[in-house]
Scaffold this motif. Structure first.
Motif, PDB file in Angstrom:
ATOM      1  N   ILE A  92       0.833  -1.211   0.000  1.00  0.00           N
ATOM      2  CA  ILE A  92       0.000   0.000   0.000  1.00  0.00           C
ATOM      3  C   ILE A  92       0.867   1.260   0.000  1.00  0.00           C
ATOM      4  CG2 ILE A  92      -2.007  -1.122   1.037  1.00  0.00           C
ATOM      5  CD1 ILE A  92      -1.280   0.164   3.700  1.00  0.00           C
ATOM      6  N   VAL A  93       2.059   1.195   0.628  1.00  0.00           N
ATOM      7  CA  VAL A  93       2.979   2.331   0.573  1.00  0.00           C
ATOM      8  C   VAL A  93       3.444   2.547  -0.864  1.00  0.00           C
ATOM      9  CG1 VAL A  93       5.263   3.183   1.225  1.00  0.00           C
ATOM     10  CG2 VAL A  93       3.774   2.152   2.958  1.00  0.00           C
ATOM     11  N   ARG A  94       3.857   1.463  -1.502  1.00  0.00           N
ATOM     12  CA  ARG A  94       4.349   1.552  -2.882  1.00  0.00           C
ATOM     13  C   ARG A  94       3.249   2.069  -3.818  1.00  0.00           C
ATOM     14  NH1 ARG A  94       5.844  -3.137  -3.071  1.00  0.00           N
ATOM     15  NH2 ARG A  94       7.977  -2.830  -2.357  1.00  0.00           N
ATOM     16  N   LYS A  95       2.042   1.567  -3.662  1.00  0.00           N
ATOM     17  CA  LYS A  95       0.925   1.994  -4.511  1.00  0.00           C
ATOM     18  C   LYS A  95       0.616   3.475  -4.302  1.00  0.00           C
ATOM     19  CE  LYS A  95      -3.914   0.919  -5.592  1.00  0.00           C
ATOM     20  NZ  LYS A  95      -5.082   0.056  -5.259  1.00  0.00           N
ATOM     21  N   CYS A  96       0.616   3.910  -3.047  1.00  0.00           N
ATOM     22  CA  CYS A  96       0.337   5.318  -2.727  1.00  0.00           C
ATOM     23  C   CYS A  96       1.349   6.237  -3.403  1.00  0.00           C
ATOM     24  CB  CYS A  96       0.367   5.511  -1.216  1.00  0.00           C
ATOM     25  SG  CYS A  96       0.341   7.233  -0.678  1.00  0.00           S
ATOM     26  N   LEU A 114      -1.355   7.955   4.919  1.00  0.00           N
ATOM     27  CA  LEU A 114      -0.939   6.567   5.062  1.00  0.00           C
ATOM     28  C   LEU A 114      -0.121   6.362   6.332  1.00  0.00           C
ATOM     29  CD1 LEU A 114      -0.881   3.754   3.829  1.00  0.00           C
ATOM     30  CD2 LEU A 114       1.065   4.449   2.460  1.00  0.00           C
ATOM     31  N   LEU A 115       0.841   7.259   6.596  1.00  0.00           N
ATOM     32  CA  LEU A 115       1.658   7.145   7.798  1.00  0.00           C
ATOM     33  C   LEU A 115       0.811   7.276   9.063  1.00  0.00           C
ATOM     34  CD1 LEU A 115       4.874   9.179   6.883  1.00  0.00           C
ATOM     35  CD2 LEU A 115       4.770   6.762   7.532  1.00  0.00           C
ATOM     36  N   SER A 116      -0.155   8.186   9.026  1.00  0.00           N
ATOM     37  CA  SER A 116      -1.039   8.369  10.170  1.00  0.00           C
ATOM     38  C   SER A 116      -1.860   7.109  10.422  1.00  0.00           C
ATOM     39  CB  SER A 116      -1.960   9.572   9.917  1.00  0.00           C
ATOM     40  OG  SER A 116      -2.839   9.762  11.007  1.00  0.00           O
ATOM     41  N   THR A 117      -2.315   6.463   9.339  1.00  0.00           N
ATOM     42  CA  THR A 117      -3.090   5.232   9.466  1.00  0.00           C
ATOM     43  C   THR A 117      -2.227   4.077   9.970  1.00  0.00           C
ATOM     44  OG1 THR A 117      -4.564   5.904   7.666  1.00  0.00           O
ATOM     45  CG2 THR A 117      -4.508   3.560   8.209  1.00  0.00           C
ATOM     46  N   LEU A 118      -1.015   3.966   9.444  1.00  0.00           N
ATOM     47  CA  LEU A 118      -0.124   2.873   9.828  1.00  0.00           C
ATOM     48  C   LEU A 118       0.293   2.954  11.294  1.00  0.00           C
ATOM     49  CD1 LEU A 118       2.309   2.644   6.752  1.00  0.00           C
ATOM     50  CD2 LEU A 118       0.637   0.917   7.457  1.00  0.00           C
ATOM     51  N   THR A 119       0.478   4.179  11.804  1.00  0.00           N
ATOM     52  CA  THR A 119       1.032   4.342  13.150  1.00  0.00           C
ATOM     53  C   THR A 119       0.011   4.772  14.201  1.00  0.00           C
ATOM     54  OG1 THR A 119       1.602   6.676  12.767  1.00  0.00           O
ATOM     55  CG2 THR A 119       3.243   5.009  12.129  1.00  0.00           C
ATOM     56  N   ASN A 120      -1.120   5.344  13.769  1.00  0.00           N
ATOM     57  CA  ASN A 120      -2.145   5.894  14.667  1.00  0.00           C
ATOM     58  C   ASN A 120      -1.683   7.149  15.406  1.00  0.00           C
ATOM     59  OD1 ASN A 120      -4.172   3.883  14.171  1.00  0.00           O
ATOM     60  ND2 ASN A 120      -2.980   2.474  15.437  1.00  0.00           N
ATOM     61  N   TYR A 121      -0.652   7.810  14.871  1.00  0.00           N
ATOM     62  CA  TYR A 121      -0.188   9.066  15.442  1.00  0.00           C
ATOM     63  C   TYR A 121      -0.421  10.202  14.445  1.00  0.00           C
ATOM     64  CZ  TYR A 121       2.206   5.887  18.667  1.00  0.00           C
ATOM     65  OH  TYR A 121       2.492   4.903  19.576  1.00  0.00           O
ATOM     66  N   THR A 122       0.049  11.398  14.796  1.00  0.00           N
ATOM     67  CA  THR A 122      -0.069  12.560  13.921  1.00  0.00           C
ATOM     68  C   THR A 122       1.106  12.597  12.952  1.00  0.00           C
ATOM     69  OG1 THR A 122      -1.210  13.819  15.651  1.00  0.00           O
ATOM     70  CG2 THR A 122      -0.215  15.074  13.838  1.00  0.00           C
ATOM     71  N   ALA A 123       0.801  12.721  11.665  1.00  0.00           N
ATOM     72  CA  ALA A 123       1.848  12.800  10.641  1.00  0.00           C
ATOM     73  C   ALA A 123       1.945  14.236  10.144  1.00  0.00           C
ATOM     74  CB  ALA A 123       1.529  11.856   9.481  1.00  0.00           C
ATOM     75  N   VAL A 124       3.159  14.712   9.944  1.00  0.00           N
ATOM     76  CA  VAL A 124       3.378  16.094   9.531  1.00  0.00           C
ATOM     77  C   VAL A 124       4.518  16.139   8.521  1.00  0.00           C
ATOM     78  CG1 VAL A 124       4.947  16.489  11.474  1.00  0.00           C
ATOM     79  CG2 VAL A 124       3.831  18.439  10.408  1.00  0.00           C
ATOM     80  N   ALA A 125       4.480  17.132   7.641  1.00  0.00           N
ATOM     81  CA  ALA A 125       5.546  17.259   6.639  1.00  0.00           C
ATOM     82  C   ALA A 125       5.873  18.712   6.383  1.00  0.00           C
ATOM     83  CB  ALA A 125       5.137  16.585   5.329  1.00  0.00           C
ATOM     84  N   ILE A 126       7.153  18.963   6.104  1.00  0.00           N
ATOM     85  CA  ILE A 126       7.585  20.232   5.526  1.00  0.00           C
ATOM     86  C   ILE A 126       7.733  19.962   4.041  1.00  0.00           C
ATOM     87  CG2 ILE A 126       9.344  22.030   5.502  1.00  0.00           C
ATOM     88  CD1 ILE A 126      10.221  21.130   8.261  1.00  0.00           C
ATOM     89  N   THR A 127       6.951  20.652   3.226  1.00  0.00           N
ATOM     90  CA  THR A 127       6.958  20.411   1.789  1.00  0.00           C
ATOM     91  C   THR A 127       8.212  21.008   1.150  1.00  0.00           C
ATOM     92  OG1 THR A 127       5.687  22.428   1.372  1.00  0.00           O
ATOM     93  CG2 THR A 127       4.446  20.403   1.672  1.00  0.00           C
ATOM     94  N   ASP A 330      10.949   5.074   8.056  1.00  0.00           N
ATOM     95  CA  ASP A 330      12.184   4.738   7.357  1.00  0.00           C
ATOM     96  C   ASP A 330      11.862   4.153   5.982  1.00  0.00           C
ATOM     97  OD1 ASP A 330      15.058   4.335   7.175  1.00  0.00           O
ATOM     98  OD2 ASP A 330      14.654   2.201   7.426  1.00  0.00           O
ATOM     99  N   TYR A 331      10.879   3.266   5.917  1.00  0.00           N
ATOM    100  CA  TYR A 331      10.508   2.635   4.648  1.00  0.00           C
ATOM    101  C   TYR A 331       9.927   3.669   3.675  1.00  0.00           C
ATOM    102  CZ  TYR A 331       8.539  -0.700   1.337  1.00  0.00           C
ATOM    103  OH  TYR A 331       8.243  -1.396   0.188  1.00  0.00           O
ATOM    104  N   VAL A 332       9.035   4.525   4.183  1.00  0.00           N
ATOM    105  CA  VAL A 332       8.417   5.548   3.338  1.00  0.00           C
ATOM    106  C   VAL A 332       9.480   6.527   2.832  1.00  0.00           C
ATOM    107  CG1 VAL A 332       6.874   7.545   3.335  1.00  0.00           C
ATOM    108  CG2 VAL A 332       6.115   5.387   4.336  1.00  0.00           C
ATOM    109  N   GLY A 333      10.385   6.946   3.723  1.00  0.00           N
ATOM    110  CA  GLY A 333      11.446   7.867   3.318  1.00  0.00           C
ATOM    111  C   GLY A 333      12.324   7.288   2.220  1.00  0.00           C
TER     112      GLY A 333
END
Length: 344
Positions: A92-96, A114-127, A330-333
């Motif tokens: 699902i990571v690869r497909k996303c 996806l990261l928020s769903t996988l971990t159940n925490y808050t996901a944030v990004a600097i674009t 790590d995998y997503v990065g």
């Protein structure tokens, strides 16, 4: 006192149990749930020593112990096991990522979900830092005789749209001429290089279109050149409310308010923590933000042609599942870095 193998195993068991239950851990619990080969009395004595050494704390006189920040740091640095995402999660990571290549903002937004769903925490990004991007395409679309839509596509996949009110009437033919010249002059140009001197040069090449160009460049500057160097994206902001540490309304509100403060989030994500390859693990007071001192943040950067263009982060309580979050980000990065650098 030294950290013997037995003490390390007891500390690891306490941390794993507390991550799962959010309840202070007693010696009898460790003795029953974990096959350490020693009695509850021995575990109790070792726990007292671990507390004296600063790796555990006892929140109440008669309660068990919980990990301290020092304990978490030791766990992350030396005891945490590195697992792999299962095949379904990897798929699902690869497909996303593959499905959103070419649309940077969509890609990061979907990745955060996806990261928020996988971990159940808050996901944030600097674009990506837009001012270091290059213009890939520019187009002017006539809306009416005095209104034009400016569309700018950057090489990082970002698309900017701006409505421009022209100070003179403009025909479709003139608009096509301006579009062609601007594409010739601006495509491949780094945004930071588009200054007044460069604009003056283009206007000198198109003197008869000078008034029209004034309006076009005003729109270009407001939509691309003068915008902030970065944008903060979030997913799962309220996930923190699912954890007992943030059941207090005042504490929860302070956390949510923190997520709205752009500069604060940047400071938190850029704090120095425990570095493991491309992943940075920031625990509690390693962050300069008072609210974030009850949290841990795990980040990973993504790059293009050797230049860092953005950062992903997961924010949760210090009692977060470090192994799961580390493995996920790590995998997503690595996937993002592979995609960006294969496409160039």
């Amino acid at each position: 006192m030294s950290l013997s193998d037995r003490r390390l195993k007891i500390l690891e068991a306490i941390i794993k149990d507390y991550i799962t239950t959010a309840e202070a851990v007693g010696s009898r619990t460790i003795s029953k749930k974990y096959d350490l080969g020693v009695s509850a009395a021995t575990i109790r004595n070792e726990m007292a020593d671990l507390e004296e050494m600063g790796y555990l704390v006892q929140p109440h006189t008669s309660a068990g112990r919980i990990p301290s920040e020092k304990g978490y740091k030791l766990y992350v640095d030396s005891l945490m096991t590195h697992s792999n995402l299962n095949q379904f999660e990897q798929d699902i990571v690869r497909k996303c990522i593959v499905n959103n290549v070419g649309q940077m903002k969509n890609l990061i937004e979907e990745t955060l979900k996806l990261l928020s769903t996988l971990t159940n925490y808050t996901a944030v990004a600097i674009t990506p830092q837009g001012k270091q991007s290059k213009i890939k395409h520019l187009q002017l679309v006539q809306m009416d005789i005095n209104s034009v839509l400016l569309i700018v596509v950057l090489d990082n996949g970002t698309v900017k749209n701006t409505n421009i009110n022209m100070n003179v009437e403009i025909s479709k033919d003139k608009l096509e001429v301006i579009s062609k010249v601007l594409n010739d002059k601006l495509v491949g140009k780094v945004i930071d290089e588009i200054d007044d001197k460069f604009v003056g040069y283009i206007k000198s090449e198109m003197i008869s279109y000078s008034n029209m160009l004034d309006s076009v460049f005003k729109g270009l500057f407001s939509s691309v050149v003068e915008v902030d160097d970065f944008e903060i994206l979030l997913s799962g902001a309220t996930n923190i409310l699912n954890f007992p540490e943030f059941n207090d309304v005042i504490k929860a509100r302070a956390f949510l308010n923190m997520l709205e403060q752009k500069e604060t989030i940047v400071d938190i994500l850029n704090a120095k923590g425990i570095q493991k390859d491309n992943v940075n693990i920031i625990i509690g007071t390693q962050s300069s933000c008072e609210i974030a001192k009850d949290c841990s943040i795990i980040t990973a950067t993504y790059s293009m042609n050797g230049t860092t263009i953005g950062k992903l982060g997961i924010i949760g309580p210090t009692r977060m599942d470090y192994s799961k979050v580390y493995t996920s980000i790590d995998y997503v990065g690595k996937m993002l870095n592979d995609i960006f650098n294969k496409s160039k």
